[in-house]
Design an enzyme around this catalytic site. Structure first.
Site, PDB file in Angstrom:
ATOM      1  N   GLU A  97       5.521   4.443  -4.317  1.00  0.00           N
ATOM      2  CA  GLU A  97       6.161   4.752  -5.589  1.00  0.00           C
ATOM      3  C   GLU A  97       7.264   5.768  -5.345  1.00  0.00           C
ATOM      4  O   GLU A  97       6.988   6.893  -4.932  1.00  0.00           O
ATOM      5  CB  GLU A  97       5.127   5.310  -6.582  1.00  0.00           C
ATOM      6  CG  GLU A  97       4.444   4.260  -7.412  1.00  0.00           C
ATOM      7  CD  GLU A  97       5.400   3.196  -7.934  1.00  0.00           C
ATOM      8  OE1 GLU A  97       6.412   3.552  -8.580  1.00  0.00           O
ATOM      9  OE2 GLU A  97       5.156   2.014  -7.683  1.00  0.00           O
ATOM     10  N   CYS A 116      11.789  -0.798   0.477  1.00  0.00           N
ATOM     11  CA  CYS A 116      11.428  -0.739  -0.935  1.00  0.00           C
ATOM     12  C   CYS A 116      11.738   0.634  -1.530  1.00  0.00           C
ATOM     13  O   CYS A 116      12.892   0.929  -1.807  1.00  0.00           O
ATOM     14  CB  CYS A 116       9.962  -1.118  -1.123  1.00  0.00           C
ATOM     15  SG  CYS A 116       9.547  -1.464  -2.832  1.00  0.00           S
ATOM     16  N   ILE A 119       7.340  -6.505  -3.876  1.00  0.00           N
ATOM     17  CA  ILE A 119       6.363  -5.935  -4.795  1.00  0.00           C
ATOM     18  C   ILE A 119       7.045  -4.937  -5.711  1.00  0.00           C
ATOM     19  O   ILE A 119       7.478  -3.882  -5.258  1.00  0.00           O
ATOM     20  CB  ILE A 119       5.210  -5.288  -4.017  1.00  0.00           C
ATOM     21  CG1 ILE A 119       4.433  -6.400  -3.318  1.00  0.00           C
ATOM     22  CG2 ILE A 119       4.287  -4.520  -4.938  1.00  0.00           C
ATOM     23  CD1 ILE A 119       3.606  -5.947  -2.201  1.00  0.00           C
ATOM     24  N   ARG A 120       7.152  -5.307  -6.962  1.00  0.00           N
ATOM     25  CA  ARG A 120       7.889  -4.474  -7.910  1.00  0.00           C
ATOM     26  C   ARG A 120       9.173  -3.961  -7.227  1.00  0.00           C
ATOM     27  O   ARG A 120       9.518  -2.797  -7.299  1.00  0.00           O
ATOM     28  CB  ARG A 120       7.023  -3.294  -8.380  1.00  0.00           C
ATOM     29  CG  ARG A 120       5.900  -3.707  -9.330  1.00  0.00           C
ATOM     30  CD  ARG A 120       4.903  -2.577  -9.558  1.00  0.00           C
ATOM     31  NE  ARG A 120       5.561  -1.335  -9.928  1.00  0.00           N
ATOM     32  CZ  ARG A 120       5.869  -0.974 -11.161  1.00  0.00           C
ATOM     33  NH1 ARG A 120       5.532  -1.745 -12.157  1.00  0.00           N
ATOM     34  NH2 ARG A 120       6.471   0.157 -11.414  1.00  0.00           N
ATOM     35  N   HIS A 122       8.952  -5.826   2.100  1.00  0.00           N
ATOM     36  CA  HIS A 122       8.039  -5.020   2.913  1.00  0.00           C
ATOM     37  C   HIS A 122       7.713  -5.683   4.249  1.00  0.00           C
ATOM     38  O   HIS A 122       6.696  -6.357   4.357  1.00  0.00           O
ATOM     39  CB  HIS A 122       6.733  -4.792   2.166  1.00  0.00           C
ATOM     40  CG  HIS A 122       6.880  -3.957   0.949  1.00  0.00           C
ATOM     41  ND1 HIS A 122       6.934  -2.589   0.985  1.00  0.00           N
ATOM     42  CD2 HIS A 122       7.000  -4.287  -0.353  1.00  0.00           C
ATOM     43  CE1 HIS A 122       7.074  -2.105  -0.225  1.00  0.00           C
ATOM     44  NE2 HIS A 122       7.125  -3.120  -1.070  1.00  0.00           N
ATOM     45  N   GLU A 172       6.426  -4.373   6.634  1.00  0.00           N
ATOM     46  CA  GLU A 172       5.174  -3.800   7.134  1.00  0.00           C
ATOM     47  C   GLU A 172       3.954  -4.564   6.618  1.00  0.00           C
ATOM     48  O   GLU A 172       2.847  -4.363   7.100  1.00  0.00           O
ATOM     49  CB  GLU A 172       5.073  -2.313   6.779  1.00  0.00           C
ATOM     50  CG  GLU A 172       4.784  -1.984   5.315  1.00  0.00           C
ATOM     51  CD  GLU A 172       6.038  -1.880   4.451  1.00  0.00           C
ATOM     52  OE1 GLU A 172       7.062  -2.480   4.817  1.00  0.00           O
ATOM     53  OE2 GLU A 172       5.978  -1.206   3.406  1.00  0.00           O
TER      54      GLU A 172
END
Lengths: 325, 247
Positions: B47, B78, B142-143, B202, B204
């Protein structure tokens, strides 16, 4: 079984539309939450305080567990209007709770675009025997557990994240510690086990063999594992991290305390710097009054974790504590 | 070569696991002083508001900005992409601190909430040319943020077709309409500018380590340019740290 003769294991008879989100995307969000704190909030203002403090997600609720405990009655999914309001107030992920087994509440939450659903024992049970079939949803789920068997059963049902149940709304960390210890202890036993013994072990903890084997090979749960239920201080949060959790849920602990903004910030820092006692000491100073807390040995306190579909005899077996609970 | 991974919050364990697969030890970075010990830095997913807050509490931003200014290789995935960009939209009320350095504008949560998160096969000609392997890369979004505007010096490594203006717009009309109105059907999701690398997805979270080795090559090129004697990795076989499976 469908008309074209193809047998599907999951999602047969699903009400929801075709699923786009894969399990890796569901687990992925949980992985992005690792090392973070998820806070219970009851309105947009609290959500803003949580975001400002550095929470990695918020849980939108009508009442925090401590109030549910105090007021009693049936606890249900929150008003979707309130959840939407909270969603608009913050940019971090927003979670919401659905009752165990109440898949329509989950469908409603999915429809309003919630980021994660907590199928929670904090709310009143809707189904004594079954949990939600979480494979049917595009939105990921987090579920509570008390031991390894319960965690793996929830993962088989489609949960992409696991949290310990603890004893929500008490401000008493003892149950959370018990549950984390139980899961971690069982995993340590499993790791040292001969492969031949895993079949019986899987039967004993009433968990799917393949997930038990995967857990053995990984040496941890195959999804992200958070701690929850009774975390009230930065020290509690760091304790959970040192016991091996990936992050922490804080329910009533923040907004039932004297200085929520400050305590929230301290807990966020404690989770990041969980192994640095100097920083922990620093952030623990002058936080004001902690939430009052409830002693579970008190006669008039009723435990909430006892709840959960158990009637069908699917046991709560734990190797460490021995026997079914 | 020591590669640091900013370990405030998010998927730093996953990055360290991916580096380990390539025989490189990742170092967890939580304090400003630790930045002196590393030659490159990865800012993981997570986040971005949380990471910004934590960096702010411990006064990490000046040190991170210096690190970028020194020209040391930095890779953001991200949330890391948001950190590295000069400008970000769709932020929380009051905005958030950024490190900056990458001349582009990033939109946070461009694709919407978790239900809109997805996986996609991305065309990655530059990556495939350098690292071999298939022409496409499985990106997990993801978002995720997206780069809606990039300066001329920014090299575009991958972009993605936004399904159609309508399908996203109907969900978040108010928020996204202005950007959508003049944007093309494609948004940028991976860029390189000098020694800065940034991806909106991502790497990872997937088993394909090509982005990690791509970044490591940037690191070793930089070290050769500075004529730093490259230390041979003392690959002390550590007890493998336990981490999540890759789905």
């Amino acid at each position: 079984m469908s008309r074209n003769g193809v047998v599907t294991v999951y999602g047969n008879g699903a009400i929801t539309e075709a699923k786009k989100s894969t399990f890796s995307v569901k687990v992925g969000l949980a992985q992005m939450l690792r090392g973070g704190v998820i806070m219970d909030v009851v309105n947009a203002e609290q959500a803003r305080i949580a975001e400002e403090a550095g929470a990695c997600a918020v849980m939108a609720l009508e009442r925090v567990p401590a109030d549910i405990r105090a007021q009693g009655g049936v606890a249900r999914m929150s008003d979707p209007g309130l959840i939407k309001e909270i969603k608009q107030a913050v940019t971090i992920p927003v979670m919401a709770k659905a009752r165990i087994g109440h898949f329509v509440e989950a469908q409603i939450l999915e429809a309003i675009g919630i980021d994660y659903i907590d199928e929670s024992e904090v709310l009143t049970l809707a189904d004594e025997d079954n949990h939600i079939n979480k494979h049917n949803f595009r939105v990921p789920f987090v579920c509570g557990c008390r031991n390894l068997g319960e965690a793996l059963r929830r993962i088989r049902e489609g949960a992409a994240m696991i949290r310990t149940k603890g004893e929500a709304g008490t401000g008493n960390v003892i149950e959370a510690v018990r549950h984390v210890r139980s899961v971690m202890g069982d995993i340590r036993i499993l790791r040292n086990m001969d492969d031949d013994e895993v079949f019986t072990f899987a039967k004993k903890i009433a968990a799917p063999y393949d997930l038990v084997m995967q857990t053995k090979q990984l040496g941890r749960l195959p999804v992200v594992q958070f701690a929850a239920g009774g975390v009230a201080t930065p020290a509690d949060a760091a304790l959970m991290m040192q016991l091996g959790c990936d992050g922490v849920f804080v329910g009533s602990g923040v907004f039932k305390s004297g200085d929520p903004a400050r305590r929230a910030r301290a807990i966020v820092q404690a989770v990041t710097h969980y192994s640095d006692p100097e920083i922990l000491a620093d952030v623990s100073c002058g936080l004001g009054e902690a939430m009052v807390g409830i002693n579970l040995n008190d006669k008039n306190v009723e435990s909430a974790v006892g709840k959960g579909p158990t009637r069908s005899g699917i046991g709560q077996y734990s190797v460490l504590t021995g026997g079914f609970r | 070569m020591a590669v640091g991974v900013l370990a405030l919050q998010g998927s730093f364990n996953e990055h360290i696991a991916a580096l380990r697969k390539l025989g490189v030890k990742g170092v967890e970075i939580r304090k400003a002083a630790q930045l002196d010990t590393i030659s490159a830095l990865i800012i993981p997913g997570g986040e971005s508001t949380t990471m910004a807050k934590l960096a702010h509490y411990h006064n990490l931003f000046p040190a991170l900005r210096d690190f970028v200014k020194m020209g040391k290789p930095v890779w953001g995935t991200c949330a890391g992409l948001i950190f590295l960009s000069d400008k970000a939209t769709g932020q929380k009320e009051g905005g958030q601190d950024l490190i900056g350095g990458l001349n582009c504008t990033v939109h946070r949560n461009y694709f919407g909430s978790q239900i809109q998160s997805f996986e996609a096969e991305l065309a990655v000609p530059d990556l495939a040319a350098k690292e071999g392997g298939p022409e496409t890369y499985r990106g997990v979004f993801i978002r995720a943020p997206a780069i809606i505007d990039a300066g001329p010096e920014v090299e575009i490594l991958a972009d993605i077709r936004v399904p159609s203006k309508k399908s996203i717009a109907e969900k978040e009309v108010a928020e996204l309409q202005e950007e959508k109105a003049d944007s093309e059907e494609k948004v940028i999701v991976a860029v390189k500018q000098g020694n800065l690398l940034a991806t909106a997805f991502h790497p990872e979270l997937t088993a394909d380590t090509r982005w990690h080795s791509y970044f490591l090559k940037m690191v070793s090129e930089e070290e050769q340019a500075l004529s730093i004697s490259e230390e041979v990795l003392d690959d002390e076989i550590q007890p493998t740290k336990i981490d999540l499976p890759i789905f």
